[in-house]
Motif scaffolding. Structure first.
Motif, PDB file in Angstrom:
ATOM      1  N   THR A  92      45.500  31.314  61.432  1.00  0.00           N
ATOM      2  CA  THR A  92      44.817  31.986  60.785  1.00  0.00           C
ATOM      3  C   THR A  92      43.224  32.066  60.923  1.00  0.00           C
ATOM      4  O   THR A  92      42.877  30.996  61.631  1.00  0.00           O
ATOM      5  CB  THR A  92      44.922  32.093  59.291  1.00  0.00           C
ATOM      6  OG1 THR A  92      44.478  32.981  58.367  1.00  0.00           O
ATOM      7  CG2 THR A  92      44.394  30.639  58.819  1.00  0.00           C
ATOM      8  N   GLY A  93      42.282  32.540  60.180  1.00  0.00           N
ATOM      9  CA  GLY A  93      40.832  32.288  60.237  1.00  0.00           C
ATOM     10  C   GLY A  93      40.406  30.936  59.728  1.00  0.00           C
ATOM     11  O   GLY A  93      41.029  30.560  58.791  1.00  0.00           O
ATOM     12  N   LYS A  95      37.741  30.691  57.898  1.00  0.00           N
ATOM     13  CA  LYS A  95      37.640  30.498  56.409  1.00  0.00           C
ATOM     14  C   LYS A  95      38.399  31.559  55.788  1.00  0.00           C
ATOM     15  O   LYS A  95      38.019  32.577  55.183  1.00  0.00           O
ATOM     16  CB  LYS A  95      36.029  31.032  56.217  1.00  0.00           C
ATOM     17  CG  LYS A  95      34.981  30.008  57.012  1.00  0.00           C
ATOM     18  CD  LYS A  95      33.580  30.532  56.794  1.00  0.00           C
ATOM     19  CE  LYS A  95      32.830  29.479  57.458  1.00  0.00           C
ATOM     20  NZ  LYS A  95      32.816  29.311  58.712  1.00  0.00           N
ATOM     21  N   ARG A  96      39.762  31.394  55.498  1.00  0.00           N
ATOM     22  CA  ARG A  96      40.716  32.082  54.943  1.00  0.00           C
ATOM     23  C   ARG A  96      41.592  30.948  54.153  1.00  0.00           C
ATOM     24  O   ARG A  96      42.811  30.825  54.045  1.00  0.00           O
ATOM     25  CB  ARG A  96      41.666  32.880  56.040  1.00  0.00           C
ATOM     26  CG  ARG A  96      41.218  33.698  56.768  1.00  0.00           C
ATOM     27  CD  ARG A  96      40.457  35.066  56.203  1.00  0.00           C
ATOM     28  NE  ARG A  96      41.462  35.911  55.792  1.00  0.00           N
ATOM     29  CZ  ARG A  96      42.128  36.728  56.357  1.00  0.00           C
ATOM     30  NH1 ARG A  96      42.162  36.934  57.777  1.00  0.00           N
ATOM     31  NH2 ARG A  96      43.336  37.271  55.851  1.00  0.00           N
ATOM     32  N   GLU A  98      42.702  31.544  51.272  1.00  0.00           N
ATOM     33  CA  GLU A  98      44.086  32.065  50.407  1.00  0.00           C
ATOM     34  C   GLU A  98      45.345  32.084  51.472  1.00  0.00           C
ATOM     35  O   GLU A  98      46.326  32.034  50.879  1.00  0.00           O
ATOM     36  CB  GLU A  98      43.707  33.661  50.325  1.00  0.00           C
ATOM     37  CG  GLU A  98      43.920  34.575  51.385  1.00  0.00           C
ATOM     38  CD  GLU A  98      42.573  34.768  52.186  1.00  0.00           C
ATOM     39  OE1 GLU A  98      42.579  35.488  53.155  1.00  0.00           O
ATOM     40  OE2 GLU A  98      41.719  33.842  52.268  1.00  0.00           O
ATOM     41  N   ASN A 157      39.556  36.081  61.838  1.00  0.00           N
ATOM     42  CA  ASN A 157      38.237  35.638  61.135  1.00  0.00           C
ATOM     43  C   ASN A 157      37.704  36.696  60.463  1.00  0.00           C
ATOM     44  O   ASN A 157      37.009  36.614  59.360  1.00  0.00           O
ATOM     45  CB  ASN A 157      37.287  34.979  61.965  1.00  0.00           C
ATOM     46  CG  ASN A 157      37.614  33.630  62.553  1.00  0.00           C
ATOM     47  OD1 ASN A 157      37.836  32.719  61.450  1.00  0.00           O
ATOM     48  ND2 ASN A 157      37.983  33.077  63.656  1.00  0.00           N
ATOM     49  N   GLY A 159      39.455  39.347  59.158  1.00  0.00           N
ATOM     50  CA  GLY A 159      40.467  39.822  58.147  1.00  0.00           C
ATOM     51  C   GLY A 159      41.056  41.233  58.541  1.00  0.00           C
ATOM     52  O   GLY A 159      41.915  41.415  57.902  1.00  0.00           O
ATOM     53  N   ASP A 162      45.903  38.688  59.272  1.00  0.00           N
ATOM     54  CA  ASP A 162      46.023  37.533  58.509  1.00  0.00           C
ATOM     55  C   ASP A 162      46.467  36.432  59.349  1.00  0.00           C
ATOM     56  O   ASP A 162      45.840  35.151  59.005  1.00  0.00           O
ATOM     57  CB  ASP A 162      46.922  37.720  57.216  1.00  0.00           C
ATOM     58  CG  ASP A 162      46.543  38.783  56.135  1.00  0.00           C
ATOM     59  OD1 ASP A 162      45.273  38.753  55.976  1.00  0.00           O
ATOM     60  OD2 ASP A 162      47.362  39.477  55.910  1.00  0.00           O
TER      61      ASP A 162
END
Length: 293
Positions: A92-93, A95-96, A98, A157, A159, A162
């Protein structure tokens, strides 16, 4: 003189024995790189742009096993390139926050290189493994087709997606740099790479050039197994891996001593898992026996 084969391959660490076959053992072929992977090679085989493809088991089998395949499907499984399973890293990214673990991905947006590619097919295997499949419903809210590894990294990254799945060691450099983040992994439940040939080369028995390819590839594999330092140097100099990662990868991979032939139980086992995962439909599409020459 026979026309040299046009061989599609993925320009990653796994291609090293193929490189050795050409460099040292006189493989007479044009090697055509497909960085976006096996799904792109399926298209190229059907368009008569390549004669041979070396790619991922699940993508080749899904490509032939789907209902509504035009004509004869364009290719058949003829050889085994890698005996070991593939470790698909789930990314995933950076800065994710969640997305903390694989559980967070249920119902999310999956990024894939192409519909029918390994990255697409393994999404369903992941969903099946985690109990996310229900009849008549897709396990993910969207399937975002991004073609290249670079665009997949950008999408998680931004969005736009996901998560996506790509081979572990190819992804690792971008974990180390902080560009993307690893949330998990899944191994293929089958040996990971197969060799396919255009049906033009299989209709009247196997074309002699394909037999020659197997002979030269077997020598390339033997050279690879006997010369790990040279393999590491080639991978770290010509491909996008550190020497350290190349050495770690060597511990995880086994190439067959004989590349010709495909074990029928590997294909039937893959078909049954892909049916369970909803990639293929029971009673539709090509039988596993018909996929092999």
């Amino acid at each position: 003189m026979a026309t040299p084969l046009r061989i599609g391959f993925v320009p990653e660490h796994f291609s090293t024995p193929l490189h050795f076959a050409q460099k040292y053992f006189g493989l007479d072929a044009t090697l055509i790189p497909f960085p976006s992977g096996t799904g792109h090679m399926i298209t190229a085989l059907r368009a008569d742009e390549i004669d041979i493809g070396i790619g991922l088991t699940e993508a080749w089998i899904a490509g032939l096993g789907k209902e509504g395949v035009e004509g004869d499907g364009g290719y058949r499984l003829v050889g085994t390139y890698v005996e070991t399973p593939l470790c698909w890293a789930i990314s995933t990214g950076a800065k994710r926050p969640e997305i903390a673990a694989v559980d967070s991905l249920k119902g999310g947006k999956i990024g894939v290189s192409r519909i029918g590619s390994g990255s697409y097919v393994m999404g369903y295997v992941l969903a099946d493994k985690n109990g996310w499949l229900s009849p008549g419903a897709e396990p993910f809210s969207d399937t975002v087709v991004l073609n290249t590894f670079e665009k997949l990294r950008g999408a998680v990254n931004s969005g736009e997606a996901d998560f996506f799945m790509w081979e572990h060691f190819t992804s690792k450099k971008f974990y180390d740099s902080g560009e993307i983040r690893r949330v998990g992994e899944i191994y293929t439940p089958w040996s990971s790479w197969k060799i396919v040939a255009s049906t033009k080369l299989t209709r009247e028995g196997l074309d002699a050039r394909v037999k020659d390819l197997f002979e030269k590839l077997d020598k390339g594999v033997a050279h690879f197994n006997a010369n790990h330092d040279e393999a590491v140097e080639y991978i770290s100099t010509n491909l996008d891996y550190s020497a350290e990662d190349a050495r770690e990868w060597l511990k995880t991979v086994t190439f067959p001593a004989k590349t010709e032939g495909v074990k029928p139980d590997v294909v039937s086992g893959c078909v049954s898992i892909l049916r369970k995962a909803g990639v293929l439909a029971e009673g539709k599409g090509m039988s596993s026996e018909a996929m092999i020459v």
